[in-house]
Design a protein around this motif. Structure first.
Motif, PDB file in Angstrom:
ATOM      1  N   ARG A  78       0.731  -1.097  -0.041  1.00 46.41           N
ATOM      2  CA  ARG A  78      -0.040  -0.272  -0.068  1.00 46.41           C
ATOM      3  C   ARG A  78       0.785   1.168  -0.093  1.00 46.41           C
ATOM      4  N   HIS A  80       0.652   5.460   0.983  1.00 42.72           N
ATOM      5  CA  HIS A  80      -0.273   6.494   1.677  1.00 42.72           C
ATOM      6  C   HIS A  80       0.686   7.573   1.518  1.00 42.72           C
ATOM      7  N   ARG A  89      -5.673  12.957   1.211  1.00 42.86           N
ATOM      8  CA  ARG A  89      -4.843  12.147   1.259  1.00 42.86           C
ATOM      9  C   ARG A  89      -4.948  11.063   0.154  1.00 42.86           C
ATOM     10  N   LEU A  91      -4.625   7.232  -0.967  1.00 42.19           N
ATOM     11  CA  LEU A  91      -3.999   5.674  -0.357  1.00 42.19           C
ATOM     12  C   LEU A  91      -4.467   5.009  -1.650  1.00 42.19           C
ATOM     13  N   TYR A 205       4.860   5.196   2.972  1.00 44.85           N
ATOM     14  CA  TYR A 205       4.405   6.602   3.506  1.00 44.85           C
ATOM     15  C   TYR A 205       5.242   7.319   2.776  1.00 44.85           C
ATOM     16  N   ARG A 257       1.127   8.169  12.242  1.00 44.98           N
ATOM     17  CA  ARG A 257       0.409   7.155  11.462  1.00 44.98           C
ATOM     18  C   ARG A 257       1.169   5.695  11.608  1.00 44.98           C
ATOM     19  N   ASP A 373      -7.580  10.459  -4.907  1.00 46.34           N
ATOM     20  CA  ASP A 373      -8.092   9.557  -3.918  1.00 46.34           C
ATOM     21  C   ASP A 373      -9.385   8.898  -4.581  1.00 46.34           C
TER      22      ASP A 373
END
Length: 402
Positions: A78, A80, A89, A91, A205, A257, A373
């Motif tokens: 993933r 982010h 944001r 994702l 991230y 996070r 997003d």
């Protein structure tokens, strides 16, 4: 009679070594001019963390490199992305695109050792090391003459095609008289291994801010690979911080996070620079990797783009009677144009836009994050770029390449 090499690669770093492997796989006996002596690693193979796009993983697996990594790679499942001070944001989840991951995180030193293990298996590769490029001699009869110093004095090598893979400050590029457009982002990037109270779970991230990105990459050893951007004027003060103060600074820039930051390893510092060659080809010569373009590391596009340079060149050379012919180099430049221009625009635009402190841009950036997003087509475009599938993709980048 002097030996005429079909391809002479100047530079034995990430891209140059990968090109030698790709050429050997295509049946081309290349030669390399390398600054590092046998048994030593080029400086680029340090403790920084490399983010390999899925296309890059496919290619390096086909070249037998990924199998020789001694440390486990970290899967990026993933992504982010967010910006400090802006809402919204992005994702991305690889599973949404039928993929196990967007790519892998590999330590540069481990990658260098894997490359060296593969290079040592090539019986036809000629390695001039330690040696340094001095300049060019006469080009005649379809042959470039290259002057090098191999420690015993100057000697001349002959090649149908010379490949500049000697990095951002390329001496080959300078000798060819190719201009370069340079930009200093006025940032310093602190790179380190970092641990949190909980291990990474496959999330990469990217936290953007006024002074540059703070990125966490999930390593295979249960730690994170950190990249922390600092304004030039603050860099000296950050260098002298002790570990706890440095972790507090990064925690404040990144947020919570990933949990609490508890440990940081040795730190290295690099300038954030952009250097783009005005052209990538000359008579019987071609630029690849950082010699052709050096990018801001935001988005982790640099090596992935350079590897696609090398693989495209290897494909064209494999099918050619003359690897340095003008038509081949024109075809190379044409095939690389879309990927190169789009990746450069993405990296530079993201670095400049996200670091701009102008308050008027904040709502625009936030709306952009929300749009990416929530709009599937925009997400798919971003995901494709993250996986390295942009423009005319080399065959080895596609899964299952023979």
């Amino acid at each position: 009679m002097e030996t005429v090499h079909p391809v002479l690669i100047v530079g034995g770093g990430l891209v140059g070594a990968s090109l030698a492997l790709a050429l050997d796989r295509a049946g081309i006996a290349a030669a390399m001019v390398e600054a590092a002596p046998p048994g030593a690693m080029p400086a680029v193979f340090d403790q920084r963390n490399l983010s390999f796009a899925d296309a890059t993983v496919n290619a390096l697996t086909a070249l037998g490199v990924m199998q020789r990594l001694r440390a486990p790679a970290g899967a990026i499942r993933r992504i982010h992305a967010s910006r400090s001070g802006d809402f919204g944001r992005v994702l991305l989840d690889a599973a949404d695109y039928g993929r196990d991951s967007f790519g892998q995180v590999v330590v540069a030193r481990d990658f260098g050792e894997a490359l060296e293990a593969r290079l040592a298996e090539l019986p036809h590769l000629v390695r001039h090391r330690p040696a340094r490029f001095l300049g060019f001699g006469e080009t005649a009869d379809g042959v470039r003459r290259v002057r090098i110093d191999d420690g015993d004095g100057e000697r001349v090598l002959h090649a149908r095609l010379v490949v500049a893979a000697d990095g951002t400050g390329s001496r080959v590029r300078d000798a060819l008289g190719i201009a370069v457009d340079e930009h200093d982002y006025r940032q310093r990037l602190f790179v380190a291994r970092l641990r949190t109270r909980r291990a990474p779970e496959g999330i990469a991230y990217e936290r953007l801010g006024d002074d540059g990105p703070t990125a966490l990459l999930p390593r295979g050893d249960g730690a994170w690979g950190l990249v922390h951007g600092v304004a030039d004027e603050d860099a000296d003060a950050v260098v002298v911080l002790d570990d706890r103060a440095f972790l507090d600074r990064v925690q404040a820039a990144f947020g919570w996070r990933a949990g609490r930051f508890v440990e940081v390893g040795e730190r290295s510092v690099y300038p954030a620079l952009r250097a783009v060659a005005a052209r990538t080809t000359a008579t019987r010569a071609v630029l690849v990797g950082n010699a052709a373009q050096s990018l801001h590391p935001v988005g982790a596009q640099g090596f992935n783009l350079g590897l696609r340079d090398a693989l495209t060149l290897a494909e064209l050379v494999a099918d050619a009677d003359d690897p340095g012919a003008d038509a081949l180099l024109d075809a190379y430049a044409a095939r690389r144009r879309e990927d190169r221009e789009r990746t450069l625009a993405f990296s530079d635009g993201l670095a400049r836009l996200t670091a701009n402190r102008a308050s008027v841009l904040r709502p625009l950036r936030s709306l952009g994050l929300l749009a990416v997003d929530r709009v599937p087509s925009l997400q798919a475009l971003l995901a494709g770029g993250a996986m390295g599938f942009r423009g005319d993709v080399p065959a080895l980048c596609r899964a299952g390449a023979a």
